[in-house]
Write a protein that holds these residues in place. Structure first.
Motif, short mmCIF file in Angstrom:
data_model
loop_
_atom_site.label_atom_id
_atom_site.label_comp_id
_atom_site.label_asym_id
_atom_site.label_seq_id
_atom_site.Cartn_x
_atom_site.Cartn_y
_atom_site.Cartn_z
N VAL A 96 27.21 44.84 49.95
CA VAL A 96 26.83 43.52 49.48
C VAL A 96 25.80 42.95 50.45
N ARG A 97 24.60 42.62 49.94
CA ARG A 97 23.53 42.11 50.80
C ARG A 97 23.09 40.70 50.44
N GLY A 98 23.31 40.26 49.22
CA GLY A 98 22.82 38.96 48.80
C GLY A 98 23.59 37.81 49.43
N GLY A 99 22.94 36.64 49.50
CA GLY A 99 23.56 35.48 50.11
C GLY A 99 24.50 34.71 49.22
N GLY A 100 24.54 35.05 47.91
CA GLY A 100 25.41 34.32 46.99
C GLY A 100 26.05 35.24 45.98
N PRO A 101 26.85 36.23 46.41
CA PRO A 101 27.40 37.21 45.47
C PRO A 101 28.54 36.63 44.63
N ALA A 102 28.70 37.20 43.43
CA ALA A 102 29.84 36.89 42.56
C ALA A 102 30.52 38.22 42.26
N THR A 103 31.66 38.48 42.90
CA THR A 103 32.27 39.81 42.85
C THR A 103 33.78 39.75 42.67
N ARG A 104 34.30 40.89 42.28
CA ARG A 104 35.75 41.08 42.13
C ARG A 104 36.11 42.45 42.69
N GLU A 105 37.17 42.51 43.48
CA GLU A 105 37.75 43.74 44.03
C GLU A 105 36.80 44.53 44.93
N THR A 106 35.82 43.87 45.52
CA THR A 106 34.98 44.60 46.47
C THR A 106 35.73 44.88 47.77
N ASP A 107 36.62 43.99 48.19
CA ASP A 107 37.40 44.25 49.41
C ASP A 107 38.27 45.49 49.27
N ALA A 108 38.72 45.77 48.06
CA ALA A 108 39.56 46.95 47.84
C ALA A 108 38.82 48.25 48.14
N LEU A 109 37.48 48.21 48.16
CA LEU A 109 36.68 49.42 48.37
C LEU A 109 36.40 49.71 49.84
N ALA A 110 36.90 48.89 50.74
CA ALA A 110 36.71 49.17 52.17
C ALA A 110 37.33 50.52 52.51
N PRO A 111 36.67 51.33 53.35
CA PRO A 111 37.17 52.69 53.64
C PRO A 111 38.58 52.73 54.21
N HIS A 112 39.01 51.65 54.88
CA HIS A 112 40.33 51.67 55.53
C HIS A 112 41.44 51.19 54.59
N ASN A 113 41.12 50.81 53.38
CA ASN A 113 42.14 50.30 52.47
C ASN A 113 42.77 51.41 51.61
N LEU A 114 43.84 51.05 50.91
CA LEU A 114 44.71 52.03 50.26
C LEU A 114 44.04 52.81 49.14
N VAL A 115 43.47 52.12 48.17
CA VAL A 115 42.99 52.78 46.96
C VAL A 115 41.59 53.35 47.22
N GLN A 116 41.42 54.63 46.95
CA GLN A 116 40.16 55.31 47.24
C GLN A 116 39.30 55.54 46.00
N GLU A 117 39.83 55.26 44.82
CA GLU A 117 39.12 55.57 43.58
C GLU A 117 39.15 54.37 42.63
N VAL A 118 38.19 54.34 41.71
CA VAL A 118 38.12 53.26 40.73
C VAL A 118 38.18 53.84 39.32
N ASP A 119 38.59 52.99 38.39
CA ASP A 119 38.64 53.39 36.98
C ASP A 119 37.37 53.03 36.23
N ALA A 120 36.67 52.02 36.70
CA ALA A 120 35.41 51.61 36.09
C ALA A 120 34.70 50.65 37.03
N ILE A 121 33.40 50.49 36.81
CA ILE A 121 32.61 49.46 37.48
C ILE A 121 32.02 48.58 36.38
N VAL A 122 32.11 47.27 36.56
CA VAL A 122 31.58 46.34 35.57
C VAL A 122 30.42 45.54 36.17
N LEU A 123 29.31 45.49 35.44
CA LEU A 123 28.19 44.60 35.73
C LEU A 123 28.11 43.60 34.60
N SER A 124 28.05 42.31 34.92
CA SER A 124 28.14 41.30 33.86
C SER A 124 27.22 40.13 34.11
N GLY A 125 26.77 39.50 33.03
CA GLY A 125 26.17 38.18 33.12
C GLY A 125 27.28 37.16 33.25
#
Length: 374
Positions: free
Chosen positions: A78-107
Motif C-alpha cells: 500500500v503506497r497511497g495516502g488515502g487507501p480504502a481496503t479490507r483484509e490487507t493486514d491479514a496478508l502480512a507475512p507473519h500472520n496466520l492465513v497465507q492464501e486468499v480465495d479472491a481479490i476484489v477491486l471495486s468502485g
C-alpha cells in the motif's frame, strides 16, 4: 561470502548483453530481455486465474474480481495516502492465513467494501474458505482482500439510500468469472478518471523465455496523468510490447518537474486511486511475493505522473497460483528479482492499456477519453 563477492555472483555485464549468474548458472540476455505477451495479453494468461466483472451504468460504477481456481499465496503493498481496503493486514507475512480465495477491486470508495461481502458469502455458501476444522454447522471464512477507488462524484446516480449496489455487483462479477474479459470502461474501472481524462480497467501479461508467466490487472483512477503533457504518448511507451496501446513511441516523453498536464486541477482528498493485482504461475512464498509486490509498485511510477500522492489510495496485491515450480538451478533471490522487475513493466503496460481502451461516460464530454483527444 562478502558483499562484493555476492554482487559478483549475481550480475555481470558483457558485450553479448546482460547475464545474471547464480552458482555458475547463467541466465542469457534473451531470458531477461526477450519477453513476449501471453496469448490473451491478460492476467488470465497466468495458469489458474479467472476474472469476472460487473457494472451499473446508471450509478456509473463497477466491480472486478480476480479468482484463483484454488486458494493462492498473496501479498499486498500500500503506497497511497488515502487507501480504502479490507483484509490487507491479514496478508502480512507473519500472520496466520497465507492464501486468499479472491481479490476484489471495486468502485464506490467505502461503499464498495460491500462487494467483498457478496463474494465472501458466495464462497461460504459453497464451503470454500479458511477453516480450523470441518465442524458441522460452522461455515468457513473466505479470505477476500479488497481495494476500492473513489468514483462517487462522476455524475452517476448515487441516491441509493441504505442499499448501495456493491454486494450484488460483487456476486454478479464473481459469477461471470472467465479467462476472457474486456478492458476499458468496465468493472472497477467503469467510473474511473485518470489525470483529467477517462480512466479504466487494464490488463497485460508477460511470458519469459524460460516459460514463467506474469500478469497484471489494474483499475486506473489516478490523480496523475498516464500521458506526457500536450501529447497522446504514454509514459509507459518504453516498455510497450508491439502496438498494445497504439505504438506511438517515446519521441515526446519530456516535461518539466511540475508540468503534470491536466492532473493538478483534479487534486481532491481521497478522490484518486490506482488499484491493481499482479500474479505469477511460479510457486513462491508469502515473503517472496511481498518483495515482488514492492517491486511491482514501480510500474505505477513508470506509467503515471505524479503517483502515490496524499490524494491517492494506491494499492497493489500480488498472487502466486503455484502452477509451476521455481527452477531448481536458480537462486530464489534472483528469481524473485526477475519476476518483480517483469511485474513492474507488466503493470505499467496494463495501466496504459486501461486508458487506451477506455471510452467516455455518457454526459461527460468535458472529460474526454484518450481516443477523443486531438
Amino acid at each position: 561470502m562478502n558483499r562484493r563477492e555476492l554482487l559478483g555472483s549475481l550480475v555481470s555485464v558483457s558485450t553479448a548483453g546482460l547475464a545474471v549468474t547464480s552458482g555458475g548458472v547463467s541466465i542469457a540476455a534473451n531470458t531477461l530481455g526477450g519477453q513476449k505477451t501471453g496469448p490473451r495479453n491478460l492476467i488470465t494468461d497466468v495458469a489458474g486465474l479467472k476474472v469476472g466483472q460487473s457494472q451499473d451504468k446508471k450509478v456509473q460504477t463497477g466491480v472486478t474480481v480476480i479468482v484463483p481456481d484454488s486458494p493462492a499465496v498473496a501479498a499486498v503493498d500500500v503506497r497511497g495516502g488515502g487507501p480504502a481496503t479490507r483484509e490487507t493486514d491479514a496478508l502480512a507475512p507473519h500472520n496466520l492465513v497465507q492464501e486468499v480465495d479472491a481479490i476484489v477491486l471495486s468502485g464506490g470508495s467505502v461503499y464498495g467494501m460491500a462487494s467483498a461481502d457478496g463474494v465472501a458469502s458466495w464462497f461460504g455458501a459453497r464451503n470454500r474458505g479458511f477453516s480450523m476444522g470441518n465442524t458441522p454447522g460452522v461455515p468457513p471464512s473466505p479470505i477476500v482482500p479488497t481495494a476500492c477507488l473513489y468514483d462517487l462524484a462522476n455524475g452517476g446516480n448515487k441516491n441509493w439510500s441504505e442499499n448501495p449496489p456493491y454486494r450484488k455487483l460483487g456476486v454478479k462479477a464473481l459469477e461471470a468469472a472467465s479467462e476472457e474479459f474486456d478492458l476499458g470502461t468496465v468493472g472497477a474501472g467503469f467510473g474511473a478518471m485518470s489525470g483529467g481524462i477517462k480512466g479504466g480497467l487494464g490488463s497485460a501479461s508477460t511470458v519469459t523465455a524460460d516459460g514463467h508467466t506474469v500478469g497484471a490487472i489494474v483499475a486506473v483512477n489516478s490523480l496523475g496523468s498516464v500521458i506526457a503533457p500536450g501529447t497522446k504518448q504514454f509514459w509507459a511507451a518504453p516498455v510497450e510490447i508491439g502496438n498494445e496501446f497504439g505504438g506511438l513511441g517515446t519521441s515526446e516523453l519530456h516535461a518539466n518537474p511540475e508540468d503534470y498536464g491536466y492532473a493538478l486541477g483534479q487534486a481532491k482528498p481521497r478522490a484518486n486511486t490506482t488499484i491493481a493485482c499482479i500474479a505469477t504461475d511460479v510457486a513462491l512464498s508469502r515473503v517472496e511475493m511481498q518483495r515482488i509486490a514492492v517491486m511491482a509498485q514501480d510500474g505505477m511510477a513508470r506509467a503515471i505522473r505524479p503517483i502515490h500522492a496524499p490524494f491517492d489510495g494506491d494499492v497493489l496485491f500480488a498472487l502466486s497460483t503455484g502452477h509451476h515450480e521455481a527452477s531448481g538451478d536458480m537462486r530464489r533471490s534472483v528469481l524473485t528479482m526477475r519476476l518483480g522487475a517483469i511485474a513492474a513493466d507488466t503493470l505499467a503496460r496494463a495501466i496504459a492499456r486501461a486508458v487506451y481502451e477506455a471510452t467516455a461516460l455518457p454526459g461527460s464530454e468535458p472529460k474526454p477519453a484518450w481516443r477523443d483527444l486531438g
